[in-house]
Design a protein around this motif. Structure first.
Motif, mmCIF file in Angstrom:
data_model
loop_
_atom_site.group_PDB
_atom_site.id
_atom_site.type_symbol
_atom_site.label_atom_id
_atom_site.label_comp_id
_atom_site.label_asym_id
_atom_site.label_seq_id
_atom_site.Cartn_x
_atom_site.Cartn_y
_atom_site.Cartn_z
ATOM 1 N N ALA A 98 0.843 -1.195 0.000
ATOM 2 C CA ALA A 98 0.000 0.000 0.000
ATOM 3 C C ALA A 98 0.881 1.248 0.000
ATOM 4 O O ALA A 98 0.588 2.232 -0.706
ATOM 5 C CB ALA A 98 -0.942 -0.008 1.198
ATOM 6 N N GLN A 99 1.968 1.241 0.769
ATOM 7 C CA GLN A 99 2.885 2.383 0.802
ATOM 8 C C GLN A 99 3.567 2.552 -0.558
ATOM 9 O O GLN A 99 3.735 3.676 -1.064
ATOM 10 C CB GLN A 99 3.918 2.198 1.912
ATOM 11 C CG GLN A 99 3.368 2.364 3.303
ATOM 12 C CD GLN A 99 4.410 2.041 4.375
ATOM 13 O OE1 GLN A 99 5.553 1.700 4.070
ATOM 14 N NE2 GLN A 99 3.993 2.148 5.626
ATOM 15 N N ALA A 100 3.983 1.434 -1.147
ATOM 16 C CA ALA A 100 4.641 1.500 -2.458
ATOM 17 C C ALA A 100 3.664 2.032 -3.508
ATOM 18 O O ALA A 100 4.038 2.849 -4.380
ATOM 19 C CB ALA A 100 5.155 0.125 -2.859
ATOM 20 N N LYS A 101 2.408 1.583 -3.438
ATOM 21 C CA LYS A 101 1.400 2.065 -4.371
ATOM 22 C C LYS A 101 1.171 3.566 -4.192
ATOM 23 O O LYS A 101 1.054 4.299 -5.183
ATOM 24 C CB LYS A 101 0.090 1.296 -4.130
ATOM 25 C CG LYS A 101 -1.031 1.710 -5.065
ATOM 26 C CD LYS A 101 -2.294 0.957 -4.740
ATOM 27 C CE LYS A 101 -3.441 1.511 -5.539
ATOM 28 N NZ LYS A 101 -4.729 0.975 -5.167
ATOM 29 N N GLN A 102 1.142 4.006 -2.936
ATOM 30 C CA GLN A 102 0.950 5.422 -2.644
ATOM 31 C C GLN A 102 2.105 6.237 -3.226
ATOM 32 O O GLN A 102 1.899 7.300 -3.813
ATOM 33 C CB GLN A 102 0.814 5.642 -1.149
ATOM 34 C CG GLN A 102 0.516 7.052 -0.753
ATOM 35 C CD GLN A 102 -0.857 7.506 -1.263
ATOM 36 O OE1 GLN A 102 -1.791 6.719 -1.346
ATOM 37 N NE2 GLN A 102 -0.964 8.769 -1.625
ATOM 38 N N LYS A 103 3.330 5.745 -3.077
ATOM 39 C CA LYS A 103 4.495 6.445 -3.620
ATOM 40 C C LYS A 103 4.411 6.527 -5.137
ATOM 41 O O LYS A 103 4.737 7.551 -5.735
ATOM 42 C CB LYS A 103 5.802 5.745 -3.208
ATOM 43 C CG LYS A 103 6.188 5.997 -1.782
ATOM 44 C CD LYS A 103 7.509 5.314 -1.475
ATOM 45 C CE LYS A 103 7.892 5.486 -0.023
ATOM 46 N NZ LYS A 103 9.147 4.832 0.315
ATOM 47 N N LEU A 104 3.994 5.422 -5.767
ATOM 48 C CA LEU A 104 3.877 5.425 -7.215
ATOM 49 C C LEU A 104 2.780 6.381 -7.684
ATOM 50 O O LEU A 104 2.936 7.097 -8.674
ATOM 51 C CB LEU A 104 3.576 4.012 -7.736
ATOM 52 C CG LEU A 104 4.735 3.022 -7.712
ATOM 53 C CD1 LEU A 104 4.276 1.651 -8.145
ATOM 54 C CD2 LEU A 104 5.853 3.499 -8.639
ATOM 55 N N ASN A 105 1.673 6.383 -6.942
ATOM 56 C CA ASN A 105 0.586 7.303 -7.268
ATOM 57 C C ASN A 105 1.025 8.750 -7.083
ATOM 58 O O ASN A 105 0.658 9.637 -7.883
ATOM 59 C CB ASN A 105 -0.669 7.032 -6.440
ATOM 60 C CG ASN A 105 -1.404 5.786 -6.914
ATOM 61 O OD1 ASN A 105 -1.246 5.361 -8.048
ATOM 62 N ND2 ASN A 105 -2.230 5.235 -6.033
ATOM 63 N N ASP A 106 1.785 9.012 -6.043
ATOM 64 C CA ASP A 106 2.299 10.362 -5.803
ATOM 65 C C ASP A 106 3.311 10.769 -6.894
ATOM 66 O O ASP A 106 3.393 11.920 -7.273
ATOM 67 C CB ASP A 106 2.949 10.476 -4.421
ATOM 68 C CG ASP A 106 1.943 10.420 -3.303
ATOM 69 O OD1 ASP A 106 0.729 10.595 -3.552
ATOM 70 O OD2 ASP A 106 2.359 10.179 -2.134
ATOM 71 N N HIS A 107 4.082 9.831 -7.349
ATOM 72 C CA HIS A 107 5.094 10.091 -8.366
ATOM 73 C C HIS A 107 4.447 10.371 -9.727
ATOM 74 O O HIS A 107 4.964 11.132 -10.527
ATOM 75 C CB HIS A 107 6.066 8.931 -8.417
ATOM 76 C CG HIS A 107 7.200 9.123 -9.359
ATOM 77 N ND1 HIS A 107 7.994 10.224 -9.326
ATOM 78 C CD2 HIS A 107 7.698 8.356 -10.355
ATOM 79 C CE1 HIS A 107 8.931 10.128 -10.256
ATOM 80 N NE2 HIS A 107 8.749 8.986 -10.903
ATOM 81 N N LEU A 108 3.350 9.745 -9.985
ATOM 82 C CA LEU A 108 2.671 9.950 -11.258
ATOM 83 C C LEU A 108 1.935 11.241 -11.181
ATOM 84 O O LEU A 108 1.726 12.125 -11.812
ATOM 85 C CB LEU A 108 1.682 8.817 -11.570
ATOM 86 C CG LEU A 108 2.320 7.492 -11.857
ATOM 87 C CD1 LEU A 108 1.224 6.438 -12.033
ATOM 88 C CD2 LEU A 108 3.161 7.536 -13.122
#
Length: 108
Positions: A98-108
């Motif tokens: 979930a944290q990794a997904k959040q980081k990826l979403n924030d990066h996009l």
């Protein structure tokens, strides 16, 4: 007291009691040595011993059954602990994803 009455102070007519029949002789010895009380006590003790032995056998049987149940309960408890540990690990992985997904979403 019985020894004095039956052996030392017996009447002359009764002095041949050791030559009496087996039944009378046994009764006389029982009277002298109070063996009827002793025999009764032995009978009671043997009965109590047998009762306790039966109770011991029953308790040992119960103990074996309880030991089997305890072993089964311990194995279930271990399986439950293992399952809890797996759930915790899975939750930790889920949190990391979930944290990794959040980081990826924030990066996009």
């Amino acid at each position: 007291k019985s020894v004095l009455e039956s052996v030392v102070f017996c009447h002359q007519e009764e002095s041949n009691w050791p030559l009496d029949g087996p039944k009378e002789l046994k009764a006389r010895f029982d009277d002298i040595f109070a063996s009827s009380r002793y025999t009764t006590a032995l009978t009671v003790l043997k009965k109590k011993r047998n009762d306790l032995h039966k109770q011991e056998i029953e308790c040992l049987g119960d103990l074996k059954g309880l030991a089997g149940r305890k072993k089964h309960a311990d194995s279930i408890r271990k399986m439950l602990n293992d399952a809890d540990n797996e759930v915790k690990k899975a939750q930790e992985k889920l949190e990391l994803y979930a944290q990794a997904k959040q980081k990826l979403n924030d990066h996009l």
